[in-house]
Design a protein around this motif. Structure first.
Motif, short mmCIF file in Angstrom:
data_model
loop_
_atom_site.label_atom_id
_atom_site.label_comp_id
_atom_site.label_asym_id
_atom_site.label_seq_id
_atom_site.Cartn_x
_atom_site.Cartn_y
_atom_site.Cartn_z
N THR A 1 -67.80 1.78 15.69
CA THR A 1 -67.72 0.53 16.45
C THR A 1 -66.27 0.21 16.79
O THR A 1 -65.35 0.96 16.45
CB THR A 1 -68.33 -0.61 15.62
OG1 THR A 1 -67.46 -0.91 14.50
CG2 THR A 1 -69.71 -0.24 15.11
N GLU A 2 -66.07 -0.94 17.42
CA GLU A 2 -64.72 -1.41 17.74
C GLU A 2 -64.19 -2.39 16.69
O GLU A 2 -63.16 -3.01 16.89
CB GLU A 2 -64.73 -2.11 19.11
CG GLU A 2 -65.09 -1.19 20.27
CD GLU A 2 -64.10 -0.03 20.40
OE1 GLU A 2 -62.89 -0.27 20.20
OE2 GLU A 2 -64.54 1.09 20.69
N ASN A 3 -64.91 -2.52 15.58
CA ASN A 3 -64.51 -3.47 14.53
C ASN A 3 -63.21 -3.04 13.86
O ASN A 3 -62.92 -1.85 13.72
CB ASN A 3 -65.60 -3.60 13.47
CG ASN A 3 -66.88 -4.20 14.02
OD1 ASN A 3 -66.84 -4.89 15.02
ND2 ASN A 3 -68.00 -3.92 13.39
N GLN A 4 -62.44 -4.03 13.45
CA GLN A 4 -61.25 -3.81 12.64
C GLN A 4 -61.54 -4.35 11.24
O GLN A 4 -62.13 -5.42 11.09
CB GLN A 4 -60.04 -4.53 13.23
CG GLN A 4 -59.52 -3.93 14.52
CD GLN A 4 -58.83 -2.59 14.30
OE1 GLN A 4 -58.43 -2.27 13.18
NE2 GLN A 4 -58.66 -1.82 15.37
N THR B 1 -65.49 4.16 11.32
CA THR B 1 -66.51 3.41 12.05
C THR B 1 -66.68 3.97 13.45
O THR B 1 -65.75 4.53 14.03
CB THR B 1 -66.12 1.92 12.13
OG1 THR B 1 -67.10 1.20 12.88
CG2 THR B 1 -64.77 1.74 12.78
N ARG C 1 -61.57 5.64 13.86
CA ARG C 1 -62.74 5.70 14.74
C ARG C 1 -63.40 7.08 14.68
O ARG C 1 -62.74 8.10 14.53
CB ARG C 1 -62.34 5.42 16.20
CG ARG C 1 -61.52 4.17 16.40
CD ARG C 1 -62.35 2.93 16.23
NE ARG C 1 -61.52 1.74 16.36
CZ ARG C 1 -61.84 0.56 15.90
NH1 ARG C 1 -62.99 0.39 15.28
NH2 ARG C 1 -61.04 -0.47 16.05
N HIS D 1 -77.47 3.58 22.01
CA HIS D 1 -76.87 4.88 21.70
C HIS D 1 -77.73 6.02 22.24
O HIS D 1 -78.96 5.93 22.29
CB HIS D 1 -76.70 5.04 20.19
CG HIS D 1 -75.54 4.28 19.64
ND1 HIS D 1 -74.24 4.49 20.05
CD2 HIS D 1 -75.48 3.30 18.70
CE1 HIS D 1 -73.43 3.68 19.39
NE2 HIS D 1 -74.16 2.94 18.58
N THR E 1 -58.26 1.63 9.49
CA THR E 1 -59.46 1.85 10.30
C THR E 1 -59.33 3.14 11.10
O THR E 1 -58.31 3.40 11.73
CB THR E 1 -59.70 0.67 11.26
OG1 THR E 1 -59.82 -0.54 10.50
CG2 THR E 1 -60.98 0.88 12.06
N GLU F 1 -70.68 2.16 8.45
CA GLU F 1 -72.00 1.90 9.02
C GLU F 1 -73.12 2.09 7.99
O GLU F 1 -74.26 1.73 8.25
CB GLU F 1 -72.26 2.83 10.21
CG GLU F 1 -71.82 2.26 11.55
CD GLU F 1 -70.32 2.19 11.68
OE1 GLU F 1 -69.68 3.23 11.76
OE2 GLU F 1 -69.77 1.07 11.69
#
Length: 433
Positions: A82-85, A80, A93, A415, A91, A59
């Motif tokens: 986010t839910e991004n891969q 991250t 979380r 958020h 990755t 981020e």
């Protein structure tokens, strides 16, 4: 990637993985530093140049060059909220915990080794020369690893210093410190926040003036309503932090979002205003690295040190009687009587708003109930007040409806940290009912 198996073989012999932590906020980086220091037999913290594995906060907008530089030469763990891969990376979380972090490191190393072996098999003729070069480079890293670790520990500073250490450091820095202008808008000199949560919002800066008689106040130029400068990542972080949302029904997680106003500079500012109004006299907060005083007649704060120092001071917990209030009838707008070469003057509501944001940093004042409905009693002037992401939207919603902080988060789908910072600052100004 053709040299990964050599690195891993050497690592197996040395049994230490060298890690670099990139892009994280200081609090998270310090926590990770302490965690890995407890596992020194298996992990060591070094610079990115000397690392075997990179742990990167995806981020943070400043990490892109580092990713491009090392993506094909090191295993990378992409952290991250986010839910991004992230293709090619391991990755992980947020929020982080030790077991998942260690598992991700091992998985990243194994995946990288597998990819490296496959690449080696397809380039047999070049493996020997590349491997020899990589081995030599790794030997150099072995020779400098301990020094790099020592340098890292030296350079990694903890902003949660004791208040006496903070004041001492600031007094030393004050010789070269200059008052930072903080009220004019620059459309091209501020980096933008490259996340979906970041709105293009106004960057504000405080008024500064030399100590002369009289002290002339500068008024911010009015900008067109459709022109907005972008907040830098650093400014958003200082006001709102970057902590992920928490489950407010879990006691352990809930505790993380609250802070006590007691013993903070924010609390002293509010006491100075109350005493100044009651006694009809200027009031100074003593014990700081310079003079900070409330001028009750003009409803302004005056200080003679760089505003940059207010940010870490806002996060400092001061001891009993470490900061005190002193009546200063000699202080006047036209005769400041300060020892510094320059002074800054700022409206009291602007000062309280900023200090509340910096103290909050995405957290909520413990005196506020996040489930209790509130409503703004008066509009907030964001032509003057420091703007955070979603500030105008939050202000508009709370101005029209009586809602709790958690309901605002849910309605706007943003958020928690943005709503908590806004609510803490508005609460400090006394505009909630």
């Amino acid at each position: 990637m053709g040299v990964s198996h050599i690195k891993l073989n050497k690592r197996a012999a040395n049994n230490v993985i060298k890690l670099a932590i990139v892009g994280f906020e200081l609090q998270s980086k310090t926590a990770m530093d302490l965690f890995f220091m407890q596992h020194q037999g298996s992990y060591g913290l070094v610079s990115a140049e000397h690392a075997d594995v990179l742990i990167i906060d995806m981020e943070h907008p400043a990490v892109k060059p580092i990713i491009e530089q090392y993506r094909d030469s090191r295993p990378i763990i992409a952290v991250t909220a986010t839910e991004n891969q992230f293709s090619g990376f391991e990755t992980l979380r947020k929020p982080l915990d030790g077991k998942r972090l260690i598992k991700a490191i091992d998985q990243a190393v194994d995946n990288y080794a597998t990819a490296g072996v496959a690449s080696d098999q397809s380039t047999v003729n070049s493996v020997s020369s590349e491997g020899e070069k990589a081995f030599q480079e790794y030997q150099k890293r072995l020779a400098t690893g301990r020094q790099a670790m020592a340098d890292y520990k030296t350079l990694t500073s903890d902003r949660d210093l004791s208040s006496s250490q903070v004041r001492k450091r600031f007094q030393l820095d004050q010789e070269n410190a200059s008052v930072t202008p903080y009220k004019t808008v620059s459309d091209d000199g501020v980096a933008s926040v490259e996340t979906a949560d970041s709105n293009a919002v106004e960057s504000q800066q405080p008024v500064s003036a030399p100590v002369e008689a009289p002290v002339e106040l500068k008024t911010a130029e009015k900008r067109p309503q459709d022109v907005k400068a972008k907040l830098s990542y650093q400014m958003v972080y200082e006001c709102c932090g970057n902590a992920p949302d928490v489950d407010m029904h879990e006691p352990d997680q809930r505790r993380k979002v609250f802070f006590k106003e007691d013993s903070t500079l924010l609390g002293l500012l509010q006491q100075a205003i109350a005493e100044g109004e009651a006694q009809n006299v200027a009031v100074e907060i003593t014990g700081l690295p310079g003079t900070l005083a409330y001028l009750n007649e003009h409803k302004k704060f005056m200080f003679d040190f760089s505003e940059d120092l207010l940010i870490p001071l806002a996060l400092t917990r001061f001891g009993y009687q470490e900061l005190t209030l002193k009546e200063r009838p000699d202080l006047d707008l036209n005769r400041p009587s300060l020892t510094g070469s320059k002074v800054s003057l700022i409206e009291s509501d602007e000062m309280i708003w900023k200090l509340a944001l910096w103290t909050s940093k995405g957290r909520l004042n413990r005196d506020i109930d996040p489930e209790q409905p509130y409503r703004l009693t008066s509009p907030l002037d964001f032509d003057r007040l420091l703007v955070i992401p979603h500030a105008t939207t939050i202000s508009s919603l709370w101005g029209r409806h009586s809602l709790s902080a958690l309901e605002v988060v849910k309605v706007l789908k943003i958020h928690q940290r943005y709503v908590f910072s806004f609510m803490t600052a508005a609460f400090a100004l006394g505009v909630f009912r």
